[in-house]
Design a protein around this motif. Sequence first.
Motif, PDB file in Angstrom:
ATOM      1  N   HIS A  58       0.850  -1.195   0.000  1.00 62.59           N
ATOM      2  CA  HIS A  58       0.000   0.000   0.000  1.00 62.59           C
ATOM      3  C   HIS A  58       0.885   1.243   0.000  1.00 62.59           C
ATOM      4  CE1 HIS A  58      -2.999   2.919   1.338  1.00 62.59           C
ATOM      5  NE2 HIS A  58      -3.932   2.023   1.031  1.00 62.59           N
ATOM      6  N   GLU A  59       0.467   2.273  -0.719  1.00 57.49           N
ATOM      7  CA  GLU A  59       1.282   3.497  -0.832  1.00 57.49           C
ATOM      8  C   GLU A  59       1.464   4.222   0.509  1.00 57.49           C
ATOM      9  OE1 GLU A  59      -2.265   6.501  -2.357  1.00 57.49           O
ATOM     10  OE2 GLU A  59      -0.778   5.776  -3.786  1.00 57.49           O
ATOM     11  N   ASN A  60       0.637   3.923   1.510  1.00 54.12           N
ATOM     12  CA  ASN A  60       0.810   4.534   2.832  1.00 54.12           C
ATOM     13  C   ASN A  60       1.747   3.750   3.748  1.00 54.12           C
ATOM     14  OD1 ASN A  60      -0.885   6.604   2.095  1.00 54.12           O
ATOM     15  ND2 ASN A  60      -2.689   5.711   3.053  1.00 54.12           N
ATOM     16  N   ASN A  61       2.318   2.664   3.236  1.00 54.88           N
ATOM     17  CA  ASN A  61       3.299   1.895   4.006  1.00 54.88           C
ATOM     18  C   ASN A  61       4.571   2.727   4.157  1.00 54.88           C
ATOM     19  OD1 ASN A  61       5.805   0.006   3.975  1.00 54.88           O
ATOM     20  ND2 ASN A  61       4.149  -1.305   4.669  1.00 54.88           N
ATOM     21  N   SER A  62       5.187   2.653   5.328  1.00 52.24           N
ATOM     22  CA  SER A  62       6.381   3.472   5.602  1.00 52.24           C
ATOM     23  C   SER A  62       7.568   3.125   4.693  1.00 52.24           C
ATOM     24  CB  SER A  62       6.793   3.353   7.064  1.00 52.24           C
ATOM     25  OG  SER A  62       7.118   2.009   7.378  1.00 52.24           O
ATOM     26  N   ASP A  63       7.598   1.907   4.128  1.00 52.23           N
ATOM     27  CA  ASP A  63       8.684   1.515   3.221  1.00 52.23           C
ATOM     28  C   ASP A  63       8.439   1.959   1.782  1.00 52.23           C
ATOM     29  OD1 ASP A  63      10.105   0.250   5.236  1.00 52.23           O
ATOM     30  OD2 ASP A  63       9.162  -1.695   4.865  1.00 52.23           O
ATOM     31  N   TYR A  64       7.228   2.392   1.498  1.00 54.30           N
ATOM     32  CA  TYR A  64       6.874   2.750   0.126  1.00 54.30           C
ATOM     33  C   TYR A  64       7.635   4.001  -0.301  1.00 54.30           C
ATOM     34  CZ  TYR A  64       3.964   3.027  -4.044  1.00 54.30           C
ATOM     35  OH  TYR A  64       3.527   3.037  -5.337  1.00 54.30           O
ATOM     36  N   ILE A  65       8.389   3.867  -1.387  1.00 54.62           N
ATOM     37  CA  ILE A  65       9.121   5.026  -1.921  1.00 54.62           C
ATOM     38  C   ILE A  65       8.863   5.117  -3.421  1.00 54.62           C
ATOM     39  CG2 ILE A  65      10.905   5.081  -0.140  1.00 54.62           C
ATOM     40  CD1 ILE A  65      12.779   3.660  -2.062  1.00 54.62           C
ATOM     41  N   SER A  66       8.895   6.329  -3.931  1.00 52.67           N
ATOM     42  CA  SER A  66       8.619   6.519  -5.351  1.00 52.67           C
ATOM     43  C   SER A  66       9.803   6.110  -6.233  1.00 52.67           C
ATOM     44  CB  SER A  66       8.223   7.966  -5.631  1.00 52.67           C
ATOM     45  OG  SER A  66       9.220   8.837  -5.174  1.00 52.67           O
ATOM     46  N   ASP A  67      10.995   6.012  -5.639  1.00 50.04           N
ATOM     47  CA  ASP A  67      12.160   5.551  -6.391  1.00 50.04           C
ATOM     48  C   ASP A  67      12.116   4.017  -6.436  1.00 50.04           C
ATOM     49  OD1 ASP A  67      14.600   4.853  -7.470  1.00 50.04           O
ATOM     50  OD2 ASP A  67      15.787   6.079  -6.097  1.00 50.04           O
ATOM     51  N   LEU A  68      11.331   3.513  -7.393  1.00 43.99           N
ATOM     52  CA  LEU A  68      11.090   2.069  -7.462  1.00 43.99           C
ATOM     53  C   LEU A  68      12.363   1.272  -7.739  1.00 43.99           C
ATOM     54  CD1 LEU A  68       7.677   1.966  -9.355  1.00 43.99           C
ATOM     55  CD2 LEU A  68       8.112   2.002  -6.892  1.00 43.99           C
ATOM     56  N   LYS A  69      13.267   1.836  -8.500  1.00 45.10           N
ATOM     57  CA  LYS A  69      14.519   1.131  -8.810  1.00 45.10           C
ATOM     58  C   LYS A  69      15.340   0.904  -7.539  1.00 45.10           C
ATOM     59  CE  LYS A  69      18.465   1.196 -11.912  1.00 45.10           C
ATOM     60  NZ  LYS A  69      19.214   1.936 -12.921  1.00 45.10           N
ATOM     61  N   SER A  70      15.453   1.922  -6.725  1.00 41.20           N
ATOM     62  CA  SER A  70      16.194   1.824  -5.463  1.00 41.20           C
ATOM     63  C   SER A  70      15.504   0.851  -4.507  1.00 41.20           C
ATOM     64  CB  SER A  70      16.310   3.205  -4.826  1.00 41.20           C
ATOM     65  OG  SER A  70      16.893   3.117  -3.558  1.00 41.20           O
ATOM     66  N   TRP A  71      14.177   0.959  -4.413  1.00 41.15           N
ATOM     67  CA  TRP A  71      13.410   0.081  -3.533  1.00 41.15           C
ATOM     68  C   TRP A  71      13.544  -1.372  -3.982  1.00 41.15           C
ATOM     69  CZ3 TRP A  71       7.342   0.381  -3.038  1.00 41.15           C
ATOM     70  CH2 TRP A  71       6.928  -0.398  -1.958  1.00 41.15           C
ATOM     71  N   ASN A  72      13.445  -1.597  -5.288  1.00 35.28           N
ATOM     72  CA  ASN A  72      13.610  -2.930  -5.847  1.00 35.28           C
ATOM     73  C   ASN A  72      14.983  -3.492  -5.478  1.00 35.28           C
ATOM     74  OD1 ASN A  72      14.401  -4.966  -7.913  1.00 35.28           O
ATOM     75  ND2 ASN A  72      12.355  -4.553  -8.701  1.00 35.28           N
ATOM     76  N   GLN A  73      16.019  -2.669  -5.600  1.00 37.02           N
ATOM     77  CA  GLN A  73      17.380  -3.108  -5.288  1.00 37.02           C
ATOM     78  C   GLN A  73      17.522  -3.450  -3.803  1.00 37.02           C
ATOM     79  OE1 GLN A  73      19.694  -3.698  -7.782  1.00 37.02           O
ATOM     80  NE2 GLN A  73      20.580  -4.814  -6.075  1.00 37.02           N
ATOM     81  N   ASP A  74      16.907  -2.660  -2.939  1.00 39.39           N
ATOM     82  CA  ASP A  74      16.942  -2.942  -1.494  1.00 39.39           C
ATOM     83  C   ASP A  74      16.299  -4.293  -1.180  1.00 39.39           C
ATOM     84  OD1 ASP A  74      18.155  -0.495  -1.046  1.00 39.39           O
ATOM     85  OD2 ASP A  74      16.339   0.482  -0.296  1.00 39.39           O
ATOM     86  N   ILE A  75      15.158  -4.559  -1.803  1.00 42.27           N
ATOM     87  CA  ILE A  75      14.475  -5.839  -1.588  1.00 42.27           C
ATOM     88  C   ILE A  75      15.336  -6.988  -2.105  1.00 42.27           C
ATOM     89  CG2 ILE A  75      12.475  -7.248  -2.246  1.00 42.27           C
ATOM     90  CD1 ILE A  75      10.895  -4.538  -2.408  1.00 42.27           C
ATOM     91  N   MET A  76      15.904  -6.816  -3.289  1.00 43.67           N
ATOM     92  CA  MET A  76      16.750  -7.871  -3.868  1.00 43.67           C
ATOM     93  C   MET A  76      17.978  -8.143  -2.993  1.00 43.67           C
ATOM     94  SD  MET A  76      15.192  -9.123  -6.433  1.00 43.67           S
ATOM     95  CE  MET A  76      16.413 -10.008  -7.389  1.00 43.67           C
ATOM     96  N   ASN A  77      18.602  -7.085  -2.484  1.00 42.10           N
ATOM     97  CA  ASN A  77      19.767  -7.270  -1.604  1.00 42.10           C
ATOM     98  C   ASN A  77      19.384  -8.051  -0.355  1.00 42.10           C
ATOM     99  OD1 ASN A  77      21.515  -5.923  -3.320  1.00 42.10           O
ATOM    100  ND2 ASN A  77      21.284  -3.964  -2.287  1.00 42.10           N
ATOM    101  N   PHE A  78      18.258  -7.691   0.246  1.00 46.48           N
ATOM    102  CA  PHE A  78      17.793  -8.415   1.429  1.00 46.48           C
ATOM    103  C   PHE A  78      17.526  -9.882   1.084  1.00 46.48           C
ATOM    104  CE2 PHE A  78      14.140 -10.053   3.840  1.00 46.48           C
ATOM    105  CZ  PHE A  78      14.682 -10.054   5.117  1.00 46.48           C
ATOM    106  N   SER A  79      16.788 -10.110   0.008  1.00 51.49           N
ATOM    107  CA  SER A  79      16.388 -11.469  -0.356  1.00 51.49           C
ATOM    108  C   SER A  79      17.574 -12.353  -0.735  1.00 51.49           C
ATOM    109  CB  SER A  79      15.370 -11.436  -1.502  1.00 51.49           C
ATOM    110  OG  SER A  79      14.158 -10.883  -1.044  1.00 51.49           O
ATOM    111  N   LYS A  80      18.528 -11.792  -1.465  1.00 51.08           N
ATOM    112  CA  LYS A  80      19.695 -12.572  -1.883  1.00 51.08           C
ATOM    113  C   LYS A  80      20.563 -12.975  -0.697  1.00 51.08           C
ATOM    114  CE  LYS A  80      20.167 -10.700  -6.535  1.00 51.08           C
ATOM    115  NZ  LYS A  80      20.930  -9.789  -7.401  1.00 51.08           N
ATOM    116  N   ASN A  81      20.526 -12.184   0.370  1.00 44.95           N
ATOM    117  CA  ASN A  81      21.369 -12.451   1.532  1.00 44.95           C
ATOM    118  C   ASN A  81      20.612 -13.108   2.685  1.00 44.95           C
ATOM    119  OD1 ASN A  81      23.947 -11.310   0.638  1.00 44.95           O
ATOM    120  ND2 ASN A  81      22.732  -9.446   0.456  1.00 44.95           N
TER     121      ASN A  81
END
Length: 142
Positions: A58-81
């Motif tokens: 949901h867009e009101n989630n505190s993790d929601y950011i408009s920089d989708l590329k950066s957010w995607n990378q953060d999720i991938m880094n977490f998941s890969k590790n």
Amino acid sequence: MKFSPNDICPCGSLKKYKKCCKPFHDKITFPKTALELMKSRFSAFAVLIADYIIFTTHENNSDYISDLKSWNQDIMNFSKNTRFERLEILDFIEGEVESFVTFKATLFQDNTDISFIEKSRFLKVEDKWLYIDGRFIDEGKK
């Protein structure tokens, strides 16, 4: 991590991934309940599908950011590790537009146990369930 459609789904259903969470991840169908969404999000983290995490937040989630590329990378880094060992559903409160799922996620990073219990809140928006927020719960409280 290589993950095959014929592998057992990480959500804990004991079904093959292709018959469980993969149709959600591929956006062929959408979870009918917040519980299905919760399980499919856990699986998306485990099989490295960051786009699905973003799509179901949901867009009101505190993790929601408009920089989708950066957010995607953060999720991938977490998941890969992270090794997503197990998902246990502890409680599910189903509502028409707001639902709650309490779960335990058993996770490891470099053999360090980073498991947690969370009570997640989901909202139904335009007939689709979205993750809005969650709070961590001490082991003893549930």
